[in-house]
Scaffold this motif. Structure first.
Motif, mmCIF file in Angstrom:
data_model
loop_
_atom_site.group_PDB
_atom_site.id
_atom_site.type_symbol
_atom_site.label_atom_id
_atom_site.label_comp_id
_atom_site.label_asym_id
_atom_site.label_seq_id
_atom_site.Cartn_x
_atom_site.Cartn_y
_atom_site.Cartn_z
ATOM 1 N N THR A 12 0.830 -1.207 0.000
ATOM 2 C CA THR A 12 0.000 0.000 0.000
ATOM 3 C C THR A 12 0.871 1.268 0.000
ATOM 4 O O THR A 12 2.098 1.195 0.100
ATOM 5 C CB THR A 12 -0.884 0.053 1.259
ATOM 6 N N ALA A 13 0.187 2.409 -0.072
ATOM 7 C CA ALA A 13 0.890 3.696 -0.016
ATOM 8 C C ALA A 13 1.634 3.851 1.312
ATOM 9 O O ALA A 13 2.660 4.523 1.388
ATOM 10 C CB ALA A 13 -0.094 4.846 -0.217
ATOM 11 N N ASP A 14 1.115 3.218 2.375
ATOM 12 C CA ASP A 14 1.814 3.268 3.660
ATOM 13 C C ASP A 14 3.130 2.496 3.586
ATOM 14 O O ASP A 14 4.159 2.953 4.108
ATOM 15 C CB ASP A 14 0.940 2.673 4.772
ATOM 16 N N ASP A 15 3.098 1.331 2.949
ATOM 17 C CA ASP A 15 4.344 0.571 2.760
ATOM 18 C C ASP A 15 5.331 1.405 1.939
ATOM 19 O O ASP A 15 6.529 1.427 2.209
ATOM 20 C CB ASP A 15 4.063 -0.739 2.014
ATOM 21 N N GLN A 16 4.794 2.071 0.924
ATOM 22 C CA GLN A 16 5.621 2.914 0.072
ATOM 23 C C GLN A 16 6.297 4.022 0.893
ATOM 24 O O GLN A 16 7.499 4.238 0.780
ATOM 25 C CB GLN A 16 4.741 3.534 -1.034
ATOM 26 N N ALA A 17 5.499 4.695 1.721
ATOM 27 C CA ALA A 17 6.046 5.781 2.546
ATOM 28 C C ALA A 17 7.159 5.246 3.451
ATOM 29 O O ALA A 17 8.210 5.879 3.604
ATOM 30 C CB ALA A 17 4.929 6.411 3.382
ATOM 31 N N GLU A 18 6.926 4.060 4.041
ATOM 32 C CA GLU A 18 7.949 3.471 4.913
ATOM 33 C C GLU A 18 9.223 3.144 4.125
ATOM 34 O O GLU A 18 10.334 3.358 4.598
ATOM 35 C CB GLU A 18 7.407 2.189 5.567
ATOM 36 N N THR A 19 9.028 2.627 2.922
ATOM 37 C CA THR A 19 10.187 2.274 2.083
ATOM 38 C C THR A 19 11.005 3.520 1.743
ATOM 39 O O THR A 19 12.234 3.526 1.852
ATOM 40 C CB THR A 19 9.695 1.603 0.780
ATOM 41 N N ARG A 67 11.848 -1.425 10.148
ATOM 42 C CA ARG A 67 10.653 -0.934 9.447
ATOM 43 C C ARG A 67 9.496 -0.669 10.415
ATOM 44 O O ARG A 67 8.770 0.315 10.261
ATOM 45 C CB ARG A 67 10.226 -1.938 8.375
ATOM 46 N N ASN A 68 9.351 -1.527 11.407
ATOM 47 C CA ASN A 68 8.260 -1.337 12.359
ATOM 48 C C ASN A 68 8.478 -0.117 13.246
ATOM 49 O O ASN A 68 7.527 0.540 13.645
ATOM 50 C CB ASN A 68 8.076 -2.599 13.206
ATOM 51 N N ARG A 69 9.746 0.182 13.539
ATOM 52 C CA ARG A 69 10.035 1.400 14.310
ATOM 53 C C ARG A 69 9.646 2.627 13.494
ATOM 54 O O ARG A 69 9.135 3.597 14.027
ATOM 55 C CB ARG A 69 11.514 1.474 14.675
ATOM 56 N N LEU A 70 9.901 2.572 12.179
ATOM 57 C CA LEU A 70 9.507 3.686 11.323
ATOM 58 C C LEU A 70 7.990 3.842 11.346
ATOM 59 O O LEU A 70 7.466 4.944 11.471
ATOM 60 C CB LEU A 70 9.965 3.445 9.876
ATOM 61 N N GLN A 114 6.810 4.528 15.337
ATOM 62 C CA GLN A 114 7.407 5.618 16.122
ATOM 63 C C GLN A 114 7.747 6.839 15.267
ATOM 64 O O GLN A 114 7.303 7.944 15.547
ATOM 65 C CB GLN A 114 8.679 5.111 16.831
ATOM 66 N N LEU A 115 8.526 6.620 14.200
ATOM 67 C CA LEU A 115 9.018 7.787 13.473
ATOM 68 C C LEU A 115 7.938 8.470 12.636
ATOM 69 O O LEU A 115 7.815 9.700 12.664
ATOM 70 C CB LEU A 115 10.227 7.404 12.602
ATOM 71 N N LEU A 116 7.157 7.682 11.885
ATOM 72 C CA LEU A 116 6.138 8.325 11.043
ATOM 73 C C LEU A 116 5.124 9.150 11.858
ATOM 74 O O LEU A 116 4.830 10.286 11.486
ATOM 75 C CB LEU A 116 5.453 7.294 10.135
ATOM 76 N N PRO A 117 4.625 8.623 12.991
ATOM 77 C CA PRO A 117 3.748 9.472 13.808
ATOM 78 C C PRO A 117 4.453 10.753 14.274
ATOM 79 O O PRO A 117 3.844 11.814 14.341
ATOM 80 C CB PRO A 117 3.403 8.570 15.003
ATOM 81 N N LEU A 145 5.100 11.286 1.111
ATOM 82 C CA LEU A 145 6.200 10.387 0.739
ATOM 83 C C LEU A 145 5.797 9.474 -0.421
ATOM 84 O O LEU A 145 6.610 9.173 -1.297
ATOM 85 C CB LEU A 145 6.651 9.563 1.943
ATOM 86 N N ALA A 146 4.538 9.042 -0.432
ATOM 87 C CA ALA A 146 4.078 8.206 -1.554
ATOM 88 C C ALA A 146 4.118 9.025 -2.852
ATOM 89 O O ALA A 146 4.491 8.510 -3.907
ATOM 90 C CB ALA A 146 2.672 7.685 -1.283
ATOM 91 N N LYS A 147 3.772 10.323 -2.762
ATOM 92 C CA LYS A 147 3.831 11.192 -3.941
ATOM 93 C C LYS A 147 5.278 11.410 -4.390
ATOM 94 O O LYS A 147 5.570 11.453 -5.585
ATOM 95 C CB LYS A 147 3.184 12.550 -3.633
ATOM 96 N N THR A 148 6.161 11.586 -3.399
ATOM 97 C CA THR A 148 7.579 11.752 -3.721
ATOM 98 C C THR A 148 8.077 10.543 -4.513
ATOM 99 O O THR A 148 8.750 10.692 -5.538
ATOM 100 C CB THR A 148 8.408 11.901 -2.420
ATOM 101 N N ALA A 149 7.710 9.354 -4.042
ATOM 102 C CA ALA A 149 8.114 8.125 -4.740
ATOM 103 C C ALA A 149 7.626 8.166 -6.187
ATOM 104 O O ALA A 149 8.379 7.902 -7.125
ATOM 105 C CB ALA A 149 7.548 6.901 -4.020
ATOM 106 N N HIS A 150 6.373 8.538 -6.348
ATOM 107 C CA HIS A 150 5.766 8.575 -7.679
ATOM 108 C C HIS A 150 6.510 9.563 -8.588
ATOM 109 O O HIS A 150 6.842 9.253 -9.741
ATOM 110 C CB HIS A 150 4.297 8.964 -7.534
#
Lengths: 430, 430
Positions: B89-96, B164-167, B170-173, B186-191
């Motif tokens: 998903t876009a959330d996975d993308q943002a984490e990546t 990845r789970n820490r991101l 913890q970090l994303l929030p 971040l998903a838009k940046t990837a795109h």
């Protein structure tokens, strides 16, 4: 300054007082004193940045930047300097990259500050250089301690109401838990992306040269057919480049808007800061809202005239377009979109030119008793919206006899009963 | 799965059991049951990922990914599938994107996961597609609630010992305090970066085709002269591409090393994971350490022989190189670097070929009583290091008479006293 003295360039110290902090005047004096001790020439200027920001509707940071660089490059020009050097460090770079990352800036933002860059808004030839960009802030402090150099600390740097200061004092220390070398990593990222960006820029530059039709006051025009041959990513970059050419101070262009515009569907798309992309059949414009686009390629009724009686011989319209009118006995004239043969008995010297009005209809040649909208003709022929409102129509008593470039009316056609023919032709002087 | 059923593709459900969690078996059963309810074919496999990771010296995540994708693409091939679809998903993308940002990955990492990609390591033709990449995790949950779909939650997703789970937890929030829309940003940046990356990749692809000399087992060879004409950024990208061609599983190539290598200074630079860039006079190699590079372009003493008596006629060396030897009375032969005329009276049938030894010296033609190092001749002529150790030298009683391709010795030259000439020539069969 101390470090730059090692190189064989003559130096000039330039200080801009933003008058934003209580210590601003004593800071200026400190810099002047430092220049005096090193026996270097010193120039300075100051401005009420806060007032300028209010007047120009800018943020404090924007106004400060604009006034400061305007002064620095003016001083550089007056001194015949080869470059303006600033003291940005790798820490500043890391903050810049992080700021763009959080705001979603794309490659042009993520690449951070280049070590050397031309800022054509301030000067077309003198570059801005950043000789300390590979030094960390700690490096500069260590250098000062080693050489016994005293320095000032800007108290507002600790003010975390500024976004950048929050990154410096709160977020970057937090990110060190994920990568202890985060500042160095981000400075390296900037460096790597700068190379990629340059490469892309070469590509965009080449595409720009190939597809540009013209640039004018407040607009950039591309050949649509050239753009369709490019990849979507290249089209996006080209449109972004045009946006920055029109508004050098632009922060960034919204990616979604750019992507929609780059699809090149006919119509207008707002992209950023009062800019739009207008896609027509043959041309793609990037333009500042409200700008008058060139329409010399279309026949137009002159702005001044409402109704224009057609006389025998040449009838000049505008932009070099001429309507010629002649009477002839030849009833078998060949015509094309830009010329028409009317039955003179039906027009009886009452021919007039007026502009198109919405709602205009005509019974076109070959379709008797069936009227169509002139607007639909425009759409079929892909005449851009902006060319329609002043499109010249040839009328008899306000009834449309000919829409130059498109169709004539069935009613005025030459028949076996015709004795004399009015030959009309619309052409543009080369 | 529920969403994909709307499209007219036949579907196959494939589940890989990593056997890492206590619930792994019941999870597999849950997926099998879901496929059964939707009346879809189901295949599954499992492996002891932990054991595989230990044996292969990989991280758990690496081993799990490799085994999973190997199974998925095998299943796709066996079913004749057009694509393997995963649920990122876009959330996975943002984490990546965030993960790569923190690790300092450059454009190829910051662009995140593409919606469609070929992974040639697993299959050269079947792409991996990610149909949910524009959906947020919340979108998928809302979809499930709306359609009454029950789902499992992976308990290890909450385990913050995983980076990845820490991101995620913890970090994303935390980053939402700086940009409330950070995941979407971040998903838009990837795109956006994917478009730029594709553009760059086209450029690199074109440069690759132009500058590649050959690819072999464990190496890629470029024409050095072609590389020097490219911008440093393009050279870096080209070398990175070669590194990934040699080691598809490579995580990233260190930017500093790439930058050093891209300067194309003669010598070897380690870049990543046992790979090096070797710059020679005419060729730039990217190679796996220990790989035997091709040396067919240089004359070499065959591996098997120590000393090789030169006979009249043809003396085959190796790699298609032939040393010809003939006796003649013609004392005014013209010679070049690859042919020599020696006084036969001084060689008396005692000519031998042996390999170069460090320390070898000779008194070159035109310089009597002054010896120079053969090694220096190699350096002057830009003969690469790896070609030197087996370079054939023509000797008389171990004294160097001729260094083919470079110089002959003063002592053996043809003079007015010469009666008979030994004509030597070294050439390569086409």
């Amino acid at each position: 300054l101390h470090f730059l003295r090692r190189f064989p360039y003559p130096l000039l110290v330039a200080h801009f007082n933003h008058r934003l902090r209580p210590a601003a005047d004593s800071d200026a004096e400190f810099v002047w004193e430092a220049a005096r001790v090193l026996d270097l020439p010193f120039v300075s200027d100051s401005a009420d940045v806060a007032a300028h920001a209010r007047d120009a509707g800018q943020s404090l940071e924007q106004a400060a930047r604009e006034l400061r660089y305007r002064f620095l490059f003016r001083a550089a020009r007056e001194a015949g300097a080869q470059a303006v050097a600033t003291g940005h460090t790798a820490d500043d770079q890391a903050e810049t990259v992080l700021m763009h990352f959080l705001r979603g800036a794309g490659l042009s933002g993520l690449k951070g500050m280049p070590p050397r860059v031309l800022l054509p808004v301030f000067d077309a030839e003198i570059p801005l250089v950043r000789p300390l960009l590979t030094w960390t802030r700690a490096d500069t402090e260590a250098y000062c301690h080693k050489h016994g150099i005293s320095y000032l600390t800007d108290a507002t740097n600790a003010d975390t109401t500024y976004f950048r200061n929050r990154l410096r004092h709160q977020l970057l220390p937090e990110l060190q838990h994920y990568n202890p070398q985060i500042r160095q990593t981000l400075a390296k990222t900037a460096h790597a992306l700068q190379g990629d960006y340059e490469l892309l820029d070469e590509l965009v530059e080449a595409a720009w040269r190939k597809s540009l039709r013209e640039t004018g006051d407040g607009f950039v025009a591309f050949e649509r057919s050239r753009l369709t041959g490019l990849s979507p990513a290249l089209r996006r970059n080209l449109l972004r480049k045009a946006a920055f050419a029109l508004q050098p101070g632009l922060r960034d262009v919204d990616f979604d808007a750019l992507e929609r515009a780059a699809a090149l569907r006919p119509g207008s798309t707002d992209v950023a800061g009062g800019l739009a992309v207008l896609v027509e059949a043959a041309t793609v414009f990037v333009l500042t809202s409200g700008v008058e686009l060139p329409s010399a390629e279309w026949p137009q009724v002159p702005v001044s005239s409402e109704q224009l009686a057609v006389i025998s011989g040449e009838n000049p319209l505008g932009n070099g377009w001429i309507l010629t009118c002649e009477l002839t006995d030849n009833c078998s004239l060949s015509t094309d979109n830009w010329s028409a043969a009317l039955d003179a008995g039906l027009t009886e010297g009452r021919l007039e030119v007026r502009r198109f009005r919405s709602g205009d209809r005509l019974e076109p040649l070959g379709m008797s008793h069936q009227s169509i909208k002139v607007a639909d003709l425009f759409i079929n022929e892909k005449i851009p919206q902006r060319a329609r409102k002043n499109w010249p129509l040839v009328c008899v008593d306000d009834e449309i006899a000919w829409v130059p470039g498109l169709r004539m009316a069935e009613k005025f056609k030459v028949t076996e009963k015709t004795r004399q023919v009015v030959k009309l032709q619309l052409k543009r002087l080369p």
